[in-house]
Design a protein around this motif. Sequence first.
Motif, PDB file in Angstrom:
ATOM      1  N   GLY A   1     -34.123  37.477  -7.790  1.00  0.00           N
ATOM      2  CA  GLY A   1     -32.974  37.637  -8.675  1.00  0.00           C
ATOM      3  C   GLY A   1     -32.396  38.968  -8.497  1.00  0.00           C
TER       4      GLY A   1
ATOM      5  N   THR B   1     -26.148  45.156  -2.385  1.00  0.00           N
ATOM      6  CA  THR B   1     -25.969  44.380  -1.430  1.00  0.00           C
ATOM      7  C   THR B   1     -26.604  44.951  -0.205  1.00  0.00           C
TER       8      THR B   1
ATOM      9  N   GLY C   1     -20.729  48.290 -16.478  1.00  0.00           N
ATOM     10  CA  GLY C   1     -20.609  48.043 -15.219  1.00  0.00           C
ATOM     11  C   GLY C   1     -19.341  48.008 -14.528  1.00  0.00           C
TER      12      GLY C   1
ATOM     13  N   CYS D   1     -36.619  41.830  -7.285  1.00  0.00           N
ATOM     14  CA  CYS D   1     -35.287  42.338  -7.775  1.00  0.00           C
ATOM     15  C   CYS D   1     -34.627  42.903  -6.862  1.00  0.00           C
TER      16      CYS D   1
ATOM     17  N   LEU E   1     -28.340  41.284  -9.069  1.00  0.00           N
ATOM     18  CA  LEU E   1     -26.893  41.064  -9.226  1.00  0.00           C
ATOM     19  C   LEU E   1     -26.175  40.379  -7.906  1.00  0.00           C
TER      20      LEU E   1
ATOM     21  N   MET F   1     -23.829  46.993 -21.276  1.00  0.00           N
ATOM     22  CA  MET F   1     -24.245  47.232 -19.943  1.00  0.00           C
ATOM     23  C   MET F   1     -23.087  46.733 -19.013  1.00  0.00           C
TER      24      MET F   1
ATOM     25  N   VAL G   1     -21.762  58.179 -12.417  1.00  0.00           N
ATOM     26  CA  VAL G   1     -23.235  57.973 -12.558  1.00  0.00           C
ATOM     27  C   VAL G   1     -23.806  58.533 -13.716  1.00  0.00           C
TER      28      VAL G   1
ATOM     29  N   VAL H   1     -23.632  56.336 -16.586  1.00  0.00           N
ATOM     30  CA  VAL H   1     -24.406  55.225 -16.168  1.00  0.00           C
ATOM     31  C   VAL H   1     -25.918  55.455 -16.481  1.00  0.00           C
TER      32      VAL H   1
ATOM     33  N   ASP I   1     -34.047  50.667  -3.515  1.00  0.00           N
ATOM     34  CA  ASP I   1     -33.061  50.421  -4.912  1.00  0.00           C
ATOM     35  C   ASP I   1     -33.998  50.635  -6.283  1.00  0.00           C
ATOM     36  N   ILE I   2     -33.346  51.698  -6.824  1.00  0.00           N
ATOM     37  CA  ILE I   2     -34.040  51.909  -8.120  1.00  0.00           C
ATOM     38  C   ILE I   2     -33.375  51.623  -9.323  1.00  0.00           C
ATOM     39  N   HIS I   3     -32.804  50.469  -9.223  1.00  0.00           N
ATOM     40  CA  HIS I   3     -32.344  49.662 -10.457  1.00  0.00           C
ATOM     41  C   HIS I   3     -33.526  49.119 -11.234  1.00  0.00           C
ATOM     42  N   ASP I   4     -33.932  49.313 -12.460  1.00  0.00           N
ATOM     43  CA  ASP I   4     -35.044  48.703 -13.051  1.00  0.00           C
ATOM     44  C   ASP I   4     -35.071  47.860 -14.348  1.00  0.00           C
TER      45      ASP I   4
ATOM     46  N   ILE J   1     -27.149  43.997 -23.583  1.00  0.00           N
ATOM     47  CA  ILE J   1     -26.518  43.599 -21.954  1.00  0.00           C
ATOM     48  C   ILE J   1     -24.951  43.548 -21.914  1.00  0.00           C
TER      49      ILE J   1
ATOM     50  N   MET K   1     -30.560  52.206 -22.947  1.00  0.00           N
ATOM     51  CA  MET K   1     -31.185  50.862 -22.755  1.00  0.00           C
ATOM     52  C   MET K   1     -32.509  50.909 -22.978  1.00  0.00           C
TER      53      MET K   1
HETATM   54  C1  B12 Z   1     -27.407  50.922 -14.745  1.00  0.00           C
HETATM   55  C2  B12 Z   1     -27.036  51.149 -13.113  1.00  0.00           C
HETATM   56  C3  B12 Z   1     -27.332  52.118 -12.505  1.00  0.00           C
HETATM   57  C4  B12 Z   1     -28.434  53.303 -12.816  1.00  0.00           C
HETATM   58  C5  B12 Z   1     -29.739  52.404 -12.887  1.00  0.00           C
HETATM   59  C6  B12 Z   1     -30.683  52.829 -13.895  1.00  0.00           C
HETATM   60  C7  B12 Z   1     -31.943  51.933 -14.086  1.00  0.00           C
HETATM   61  N1  B12 Z   1     -32.930  52.625 -14.765  1.00  0.00           N
HETATM   62  O1  B12 Z   1     -31.872  50.823 -13.692  1.00  0.00           O
HETATM   63  C8  B12 Z   1     -28.358  54.340 -12.001  1.00  0.00           C
HETATM   64  C9  B12 Z   1     -27.172  55.337 -12.477  1.00  0.00           C
HETATM   65  C10 B12 Z   1     -29.574  55.122 -11.793  1.00  0.00           C
HETATM   66  C11 B12 Z   1     -27.373  53.576 -10.777  1.00  0.00           C
HETATM   67  C12 B12 Z   1     -27.476  54.092  -9.402  1.00  0.00           C
HETATM   68  C13 B12 Z   1     -27.072  53.441  -8.357  1.00  0.00           C
HETATM   69  N2  B12 Z   1     -25.985  52.558  -8.429  1.00  0.00           N
HETATM   70 CO1  B12 Z   1     -25.862  51.202  -9.944  1.00  0.00          CO
HETATM   71  N3  B12 Z   1     -25.505  50.203 -11.397  1.00  0.00           N
HETATM   72  C14 B12 Z   1     -25.958  50.118 -12.615  1.00  0.00           C
HETATM   73  C15 B12 Z   1     -25.020  49.030 -13.330  1.00  0.00           C
HETATM   74  C16 B12 Z   1     -23.975  49.892 -14.139  1.00  0.00           C
HETATM   75  C17 B12 Z   1     -25.930  48.212 -14.501  1.00  0.00           C
HETATM   76  C18 B12 Z   1     -27.150  47.545 -13.891  1.00  0.00           C
HETATM   77  C19 B12 Z   1     -27.949  47.091 -14.729  1.00  0.00           C
HETATM   78  O2  B12 Z   1     -28.963  47.634 -15.220  1.00  0.00           O
HETATM   79  N4  B12 Z   1     -27.489  46.060 -15.781  1.00  0.00           N
HETATM   80  C20 B12 Z   1     -28.090  45.659 -17.169  1.00  0.00           C
HETATM   81  C21 B12 Z   1     -29.336  44.542 -16.670  1.00  0.00           C
HETATM   82  C22 B12 Z   1     -30.008  44.181 -17.841  1.00  0.00           C
HETATM   83  O3  B12 Z   1     -28.701  43.432 -15.781  1.00  0.00           O
HETATM   84  P1  B12 Z   1     -29.264  43.227 -14.367  1.00  0.00           P
HETATM   85  O4  B12 Z   1     -29.787  44.464 -13.723  1.00  0.00           O
HETATM   86  O5  B12 Z   1     -28.195  42.746 -13.707  1.00  0.00           O
HETATM   87  O6  B12 Z   1     -30.360  42.351 -14.461  1.00  0.00           O
HETATM   88  C23 B12 Z   1     -30.295  40.948 -14.975  1.00  0.00           C
HETATM   89  C24 B12 Z   1     -30.012  39.839 -13.980  1.00  0.00           C
HETATM   90  O7  B12 Z   1     -29.149  40.505 -12.619  1.00  0.00           O
HETATM   91  C25 B12 Z   1     -31.385  39.200 -13.727  1.00  0.00           C
HETATM   92  N5  B12 Z   1     -32.438  39.759 -12.512  1.00  0.00           N
HETATM   93  C26 B12 Z   1     -32.366  41.136 -12.392  1.00  0.00           C
HETATM   94  N6  B12 Z   1     -33.346  41.418 -11.432  1.00  0.00           N
HETATM   95  C27 B12 Z   1     -34.039  40.178 -11.332  1.00  0.00           C
HETATM   96  C28 B12 Z   1     -35.380  39.745 -10.975  1.00  0.00           C
HETATM   97  C29 B12 Z   1     -35.523  38.307 -10.920  1.00  0.00           C
HETATM   98  C30 B12 Z   1     -36.949  37.947 -10.069  1.00  0.00           C
HETATM   99  C31 B12 Z   1     -34.953  37.399 -11.649  1.00  0.00           C
HETATM  100  C32 B12 Z   1     -35.413  36.013 -11.699  1.00  0.00           C
HETATM  101  C33 B12 Z   1     -33.732  37.896 -12.237  1.00  0.00           C
HETATM  102  C34 B12 Z   1     -33.349  39.300 -12.123  1.00  0.00           C
HETATM  103  O8  B12 Z   1     -31.767  39.350 -14.926  1.00  0.00           O
HETATM  104  C35 B12 Z   1     -31.782  40.587 -15.544  1.00  0.00           C
HETATM  105  C36 B12 Z   1     -31.635  40.368 -17.099  1.00  0.00           C
HETATM  106  O9  B12 Z   1     -30.850  39.313 -17.455  1.00  0.00           O
HETATM  107  C37 B12 Z   1     -24.629  48.015 -12.166  1.00  0.00           C
HETATM  108  C38 B12 Z   1     -23.202  47.291 -12.380  1.00  0.00           C
HETATM  109  C39 B12 Z   1     -23.529  46.035 -12.956  1.00  0.00           C
HETATM  110  N7  B12 Z   1     -22.448  45.304 -13.000  1.00  0.00           N
HETATM  111  O10 B12 Z   1     -24.620  45.450 -13.006  1.00  0.00           O
HETATM  112  C40 B12 Z   1     -24.379  49.208 -11.196  1.00  0.00           C
HETATM  113  C41 B12 Z   1     -24.700  48.846  -9.626  1.00  0.00           C
HETATM  114  C42 B12 Z   1     -25.709  47.764  -9.551  1.00  0.00           C
HETATM  115  N8  B12 Z   1     -24.932  49.954  -8.821  1.00  0.00           N
HETATM  116  C43 B12 Z   1     -24.546  50.521  -7.807  1.00  0.00           C
HETATM  117  C44 B12 Z   1     -24.437  51.361  -6.984  1.00  0.00           C
HETATM  118  C45 B12 Z   1     -23.609  51.148  -5.705  1.00  0.00           C
HETATM  119  C46 B12 Z   1     -25.514  52.524  -7.424  1.00  0.00           C
HETATM  120  C47 B12 Z   1     -25.414  53.825  -6.381  1.00  0.00           C
HETATM  121  C48 B12 Z   1     -25.420  53.621  -5.076  1.00  0.00           C
HETATM  122  C49 B12 Z   1     -24.546  54.745  -6.862  1.00  0.00           C
HETATM  123  C50 B12 Z   1     -24.449  56.055  -6.505  1.00  0.00           C
HETATM  124  N9  B12 Z   1     -23.204  56.234  -5.811  1.00  0.00           N
HETATM  125  O11 B12 Z   1     -25.480  56.942  -6.175  1.00  0.00           O
HETATM  126  C51 B12 Z   1     -26.891  53.967  -6.928  1.00  0.00           C
HETATM  127  C52 B12 Z   1     -28.173  53.449  -6.120  1.00  0.00           C
HETATM  128  C53 B12 Z   1     -29.339  54.129  -6.174  1.00  0.00           C
HETATM  129  C54 B12 Z   1     -30.250  53.340  -5.597  1.00  0.00           C
HETATM  130  N10 B12 Z   1     -30.864  53.718  -4.426  1.00  0.00           N
HETATM  131  O12 B12 Z   1     -30.673  52.355  -6.015  1.00  0.00           O
HETATM  132  C55 B12 Z   1     -23.703  49.283  -7.373  1.00  0.00           C
HETATM  133  C56 B12 Z   1     -24.242  48.316  -6.381  1.00  0.00           C
HETATM  134  C57 B12 Z   1     -23.028  47.682  -5.431  1.00  0.00           C
HETATM  135  C58 B12 Z   1     -23.457  46.765  -4.262  1.00  0.00           C
HETATM  136  N11 B12 Z   1     -23.661  47.623  -3.127  1.00  0.00           N
HETATM  137  O13 B12 Z   1     -23.965  45.829  -4.239  1.00  0.00           O
HETATM  138  C59 B12 Z   1     -23.404  48.466  -8.679  1.00  0.00           C
HETATM  139  C60 B12 Z   1     -23.149  46.840  -8.693  1.00  0.00           C
HETATM  140  C61 B12 Z   1     -22.154  48.762  -9.207  1.00  0.00           C
HETATM  141  C62 B12 Z   1     -20.635  48.530  -8.478  1.00  0.00           C
HETATM  142  N12 B12 Z   1     -20.017  47.843  -9.206  1.00  0.00           N
HETATM  143  O14 B12 Z   1     -20.439  49.413  -7.940  1.00  0.00           O
HETATM  144  N13 B12 Z   1     -26.965  52.448 -11.348  1.00  0.00           N
END
Ligand code: B12
Length: 235
Positions: free
Chosen positions: A191, A164, A63, A160, A193, A59, A73, A76, A113-116, A56, A83
């Motif tokens: 939950g 925004t 991010g 999740c 971001l 990642m 992209v 990423v 939203d396709i983030h998983d 993490i 991951m």
């Molecule tokens: C990886 C990633 C992608 C990958 C996703 C792959 C996948 N299989 O998930 C890909 C490349 C496909 C992608 C695509 C896009 N992405 Co993206 N992506 C990211 C990135 C870099 C990391 C997300 C991630 O996986 N983090 C690692 C995991 C472990 O952390 P996490 O997701 O935050 O989860 C933790 C917590 O949030 C929490 N949590 C999460 N869910 C839940 C649910 C519950 C119930 C609970 C309790 C907790 C919880 O616990 C988790 C574990 O600790 C983020 C930037 C960032 N800083 O996070 C941007 C980000 C989320 N993406 C963004 C964008 C804009 C896009 C795209 C539109 C880009 C594009 N131009 O095409 C597309 C959207 C596609 C769509 N329709 O969804 C933006 C969103 C901005 C906004 N508007 O808010 C971000 C913030 C990047 C940025 N700074 O611009 N993305």
Amino acid sequence: MSIAEVKINKIAANEIILQQLASSVISGNQSRVKKEINHALHAGIPACTILNEGMIRGMTVLGRMFRDNEVYVPQVIMAAQAMEAGLKILKPFLSEFHLSYRGKVVIGTIQYDIHDLGKNIVGIFLESSGFKVLDLGVDVPTESFVRAVEKERPDLLAICAMMTTTLPYMQEVVEAVRSSPAGKGVKILVGGLPVTPRFARSIGADAYGVDADSGVKQALKLIKKGHIGKKAQVR
Ligand code: B12
């Protein structure tokens, strides 16, 4: 060498392994990620530390680079695939404690939203804490959440949202589930971001988790409360 020196050397060696893992996630190098996870496990680093301080951490740095247009992209996607490959190796070690059954959870990422990755990690943590987890996947329409609640009658619905732009659908799901007959008693945990405790409260969710660990803590609290509530109703 003194015991203290041996311990310090071990901490330093582990930190190097975790840093290497983080940088392999950033470069999206699947085979190195797998090799380094095995190396870290072999070195006795706990699975949770490998996930949080290796994968993490990588990642999170990526991010920031993505936000600042330093990577795009395709990079990423490669990192996300690395991951996923790493999570497959790590999952059995995260789920090593077989606890008593806590309840049923339906989890999914909101529509459009396709983030998983984050959702999957939350699911693994819930599973390893004794919950049965039914994962609806990503881009889940509101009606599918409602249908799953009606069919599965879970104790908890975990939603999740990572963008925004998809936050409004989270509110839509909470409202739709609350107004469906089967959804009245279901606790809702949110939950992702852009989600904040304030937003969670404003849409009527029962709890918010900043990460997987706090998600589990909240889930356990909600389930406990739910059971107390049910007992009180029976009386
Ligand atoms: C990886 C990633 C992608 C990958 C996703 C792959 C996948 N299989 O998930 C890909 C490349 C496909 C992608 C695509 C896009 N992405 Co993206 N992506 C990211 C990135 C870099 C990391 C997300 C991630 O996986 N983090 C690692 C995991 C472990 O952390 P996490 O997701 O935050 O989860 C933790 C917590 O949030 C929490 N949590 C999460 N869910 C839940 C649910 C519950 C119930 C609970 C309790 C907790 C919880 O616990 C988790 C574990 O600790 C983020 C930037 C960032 N800083 O996070 C941007 C980000 C989320 N993406 C963004 C964008 C804009 C896009 C795209 C539109 C880009 C594009 N131009 O095409 C597309 C959207 C596609 C769509 N329709 O969804 C933006 C969103 C901005 C906004 N508007 O808010 C971000 C913030 C990047 C940025 N700074 O611009 N993305």
